[in-house]
Scaffold this motif. Structure first.
Motif, PDB file in Angstrom:
ATOM      1  N   GLU A 206     -27.121  44.898 130.117  1.00  0.00           N
ATOM      2  CA  GLU A 206     -26.639  46.273 130.295  1.00  0.00           C
ATOM      3  C   GLU A 206     -27.804  47.264 130.339  1.00  0.00           C
ATOM      4  O   GLU A 206     -27.833  48.195 131.146  1.00  0.00           O
ATOM      5  CB  GLU A 206     -25.669  46.660 129.157  1.00  0.00           C
ATOM      6  CG  GLU A 206     -24.343  45.909 129.192  1.00  0.00           C
ATOM      7  CD  GLU A 206     -23.657  45.983 130.552  1.00  0.00           C
ATOM      8  OE1 GLU A 206     -23.652  47.056 131.168  1.00  0.00           O
ATOM      9  OE2 GLU A 206     -23.142  44.935 131.014  1.00  0.00           O
ATOM     10  N   GLU A 207     -28.770  47.033 129.457  1.00  0.00           N
ATOM     11  CA  GLU A 207     -29.965  47.895 129.401  1.00  0.00           C
ATOM     12  C   GLU A 207     -30.689  47.891 130.764  1.00  0.00           C
ATOM     13  O   GLU A 207     -31.098  48.935 131.270  1.00  0.00           O
ATOM     14  CB  GLU A 207     -30.919  47.256 128.381  1.00  0.00           C
ATOM     15  CG  GLU A 207     -31.621  48.157 127.427  1.00  0.00           C
ATOM     16  CD  GLU A 207     -32.399  47.278 126.440  1.00  0.00           C
ATOM     17  OE1 GLU A 207     -33.503  46.838 126.822  1.00  0.00           O
ATOM     18  OE2 GLU A 207     -31.883  47.001 125.345  1.00  0.00           O
ATOM     19  N   GLU A 208     -30.836  46.708 131.304  1.00  0.00           N
ATOM     20  CA  GLU A 208     -31.540  46.542 132.583  1.00  0.00           C
ATOM     21  C   GLU A 208     -30.780  47.236 133.719  1.00  0.00           C
ATOM     22  O   GLU A 208     -31.380  47.889 134.579  1.00  0.00           O
ATOM     23  CB  GLU A 208     -31.702  45.054 132.901  1.00  0.00           C
ATOM     24  CG  GLU A 208     -32.800  44.390 132.105  1.00  0.00           C
ATOM     25  CD  GLU A 208     -34.182  44.814 132.611  1.00  0.00           C
ATOM     26  OE1 GLU A 208     -34.372  44.854 133.820  1.00  0.00           O
ATOM     27  OE2 GLU A 208     -35.035  45.122 131.767  1.00  0.00           O
ATOM     28  N   ILE A 209     -29.453  47.087 133.716  1.00  0.00           N
ATOM     29  CA  ILE A 209     -28.636  47.742 134.751  1.00  0.00           C
ATOM     30  C   ILE A 209     -28.801  49.258 134.652  1.00  0.00           C
ATOM     31  O   ILE A 209     -28.992  49.959 135.648  1.00  0.00           O
ATOM     32  CB  ILE A 209     -27.149  47.318 134.629  1.00  0.00           C
ATOM     33  CG1 ILE A 209     -26.998  45.859 135.067  1.00  0.00           C
ATOM     34  CG2 ILE A 209     -26.229  48.238 135.427  1.00  0.00           C
ATOM     35  CD1 ILE A 209     -25.600  45.290 134.999  1.00  0.00           C
ATOM     36  N   LYS A 210     -28.770  49.763 133.393  1.00  0.00           N
ATOM     37  CA  LYS A 210     -28.918  51.225 133.186  1.00  0.00           C
ATOM     38  C   LYS A 210     -30.260  51.722 133.716  1.00  0.00           C
ATOM     39  O   LYS A 210     -30.345  52.815 134.282  1.00  0.00           O
ATOM     40  CB  LYS A 210     -28.801  51.551 131.692  1.00  0.00           C
ATOM     41  CG  LYS A 210     -27.373  51.657 131.254  1.00  0.00           C
ATOM     42  CD  LYS A 210     -27.231  52.545 130.013  1.00  0.00           C
ATOM     43  CE  LYS A 210     -25.791  52.508 129.548  1.00  0.00           C
ATOM     44  NZ  LYS A 210     -25.574  51.620 128.401  1.00  0.00           N
ATOM     45  N   LYS A 211     -31.312  50.918 133.546  1.00  0.00           N
ATOM     46  CA  LYS A 211     -32.641  51.347 134.014  1.00  0.00           C
ATOM     47  C   LYS A 211     -32.653  51.499 135.534  1.00  0.00           C
ATOM     48  O   LYS A 211     -33.259  52.424 136.074  1.00  0.00           O
ATOM     49  CB  LYS A 211     -33.708  50.336 133.582  1.00  0.00           C
ATOM     50  CG  LYS A 211     -34.131  50.509 132.154  1.00  0.00           C
ATOM     51  CD  LYS A 211     -35.292  49.591 131.828  1.00  0.00           C
ATOM     52  CE  LYS A 211     -35.537  49.571 130.336  1.00  0.00           C
ATOM     53  NZ  LYS A 211     -36.298  48.415 129.902  1.00  0.00           N
TER      54      LYS A 211
END
Ligand code: FAD
Length: 546
Positions: free
Chosen positions: A527-532
């Motif tokens: 999720e963190e990576e998608i948000k970035k």
């Protein structure tokens, strides 16, 4: 396993830790990549360390031209025109997939930078100095012919035009392929490794201390020589070592904006005047046109410079002046990017007047720093630094090494016997795979001869063909290109963030799933990576203050 496989991290670092290198290069932009290739092909045991992703600094944020150096001609830097022209010809031969001929139109306008006579003489000199091939030499055009070539130009100020030859590249892919070429010949390269300090013996640098940002581990690595090729960060590293005196860096910022091609449907690249005698490029590339650049003094954060509304307004206004019927507005912009030029300070000069030539500094403890220069001249810059390093290695350790080999070193992906035959082979494969035809050029210009393997590895079970292609590209990047984040993939491996941002949302979840599995990410990390990625896309169309 491929040394640049994303799953090779632990064994790679363990192996690196055990050895003493002849040379460590700090910085994985085009300058560091070129030095890695030069050193490796001369037979040196060499390691490159990059704190972010390869090419995540200036080397993914340029105008992406392999210049013949026309602007240097205006400043009478004849040697530089000759040098970059010769380098361009060498690079075209060694990397035909990454160096794409691009006809450039120079419209001649009332009160413009180039008059008819100046451009006729200047471009004739340029053709000779820059070793322009017979079929690509300059062509002067009447006003009517200029308008036939580019109908959307401003008729009211147009006097005529000339066509001349330039070459386009993908800076991040070029950097990566140079690194891959070096690693295939025995070099080592690690991204996400921050060099924090130096190791000294008898007041001489004998290695570096740093942190692997993927495994969060600290390391000390030994080397006989160390080169600082950190572009805009060069002085930060020099300062760790000794106070910077004498020549120092001067940062200037350059931004580009990207619009759909139909909003500025130019037939070839155009190099046009702004309002004050600066020149701006508009360059068509697949489904988009990108416009740039600015050149202003910069003292902000180096890692992720933002594009300001003022800069965008300037580029839109300059474009409107020459293409008045194409009223580009802020909401037409689908992406943008900013880069920092690591120039050498010259007292009293305006940003665009500062020389683009490179400079080498050597500290008392033996740190060799290189700054300035251009993407186009990376090979010659590398050979200059390496001649110096070799001399020092010889004097201090009696080591003998070969002369520069890179003039004839084919860049990874560039071994293509006949580019037209290969293009037609790819066209058939793209068609058979059910992909849109524009993918042929995209794949050829991104991957060269590696495109065939990517197409052959497409999973036929995936009904959405674009998704199948992105997954195949990701698998290739995971096994050959040290990809560690979704942004590495969407930005520097595939260029989608800059040049095809619309394609990202439908692919994001599937690519994130595939990457999670390959790199053992949990749900939070995914999720963190998608948000970035979503944040980077939003940032590229939200403009703040300068
Ligand atoms: P960078 O690419 O910035 O690489 C330096 C690297 O060092 C970075 O990746 C950084 O993360 C890393 N680093 C920093 N500190 C550390 C540390 N402590 N440990 C490990 N790694 C570290 N040139 C052309 O030939 N043609 C063009 O069309 C062109 N257009 C341009 C347009 C713009 C707007 C700009 C800004 C430049 C342009 N240039 C062009 C110039 C060219 O892009 C640069 O000269 C070149 O990319 C600089 O590369 P570099 O490797 O020196 O720096």
């Amino acid at each position: 396993m491929n040394p640049l496989s994303s799953n090779n991290r632990e064994p790679l670092l363990a192996k690196i830790q055990e050895q003493e290198f002849d040379l460590i290069i700090i910085g994985g932009g085009i300058t560091g990549a070129g030095i890695l290739l030069d050193a490796t092909t001369r037979g040196l045991k060499t390691l490159l360390l990059e704190k972010g992703d390869f090419a995540s600094g200036t080397s993914s944020r340029s105008t992406k031209l392999i210049h013949g150096g026309l602007r240097y001609l205006k400043q009478f830097h004849l040697k530089l025109v000759w040098e970059v022209g010769r380098e361009r010809a060498i690079l075209y031969k060694n990397a035909p997939h990454l160096v794409i001929p691009e006809r450039m139109l120079l419209p001649l306008v009332i009160n413009g930078s180039f008059t008819k006579i100046l451009s006729r003489i200047g471009l004739a000199i340029y053709d000779v100095l820059a070793s322009v091939k017979p079929g690509e030499k300059k062509k002067m055009l009447s006003k009517a012919d200029t308008l036939k070539t580019e109908p959307t130009l401003n008729q009211d100020i147009l006097l005529g035009g000339c066509l001349y030859s330039e070459y386009r590249t993908d800076d991040a892919r070029l950097t990566l392929e140079v690194i891959k070429t070096a690693c295939a010949k025995g070099g080592h390269a690690v991204n996400y490794f921050n060099v924090e300090d130096f190791v000294y013996e008898d007041k001489k640098i004998v290695g570096i201390k740093g942190k692997d940002l993927i495994l969060s581990s600290d390391h000390e690595i030994k080397s006989k020589m160390t080169v600082n090729a950190t572009g805009p960060w060069v002085d930060q590293l020099r300062e760790k070592e000794e106070p910077v005196s004498g020549k120092r860096l001067h940062h200037t910022k350059g931004v580009h904006i990207v619009v759909p091609h139909e909003k500025l449907p130019i037939n070839q690249a155009v190099y046009f005047d702004d309002f004050e005698g600066r020149m701006v490029f508009a360059i068509p590339r697949g489904k988009i046109t990108y416009i740039g650049t600015t050149d202003t003094n910069y003292s902000g954060e180096l890692s992720n410079p933002r594009v300001s509304e003022e800069e965008v307004s300037y580029l839109l206004a300059a474009t409107k002046k020459i293409f008045p019927n194409k009223q580009l507005v802020l909401s037409d912009i689908i992406s943008s990017y900013a880069g920092i030029r690591p120039l050498i300070h010259e007292e009293g000069k305006l940003p665009s007047e500062i020389s683009r030539e490179d400079e080498v500094f050597i500290s008392k403890a033996g740190l060799v720093s290189i700054a300035g220069g251009k993407l186009t001249g990376f090979r010659i810059m590398a050979s200059k630094v390496m001649d110096l390093v070799i001399k020092k290695l010889h004097n201090q350790y009696g080591i003998q090494h070969r002369k520069c080999q890179t003039r004839h070193t084919i860049i990874n992906g560039g071994k293509i016997e006949d580019i037209l035959v290969f293009h037609s082979k790819l066209t058939t494969l793209v068609e058979k795979s059910g992909l849109e035809a524009s993918n042929t050029n995209y794949l050829l210009q991104n991957y060269g001869n590696q495109a065939e393997a990517i197409l052959n590895s497409l999973d036929r079970e995936i009904p959405d063909k674009d998704k199948a292609l992105a997954i195949a590209e990701l698998q290739f990047a995971l096994s050959h290109e040290s990809v560690f984040t979704l942004l590495d993939f969407f930005s520097r491996r595939t260029g989608r963030l800059f040049f095809n941002p619309k394609s990202i949302p439908p692919l994001l979840e599937a690519v994130a799933d595939e990457m999670s599995e390959a790199l053992s990410w949990d749900k939070n990390k995914k999720e963190e990576e998608i948000k970035k990625v979503e944040q980077a896309m939003a940032d590229s169309i939200n403009f703040g203050l300068s």
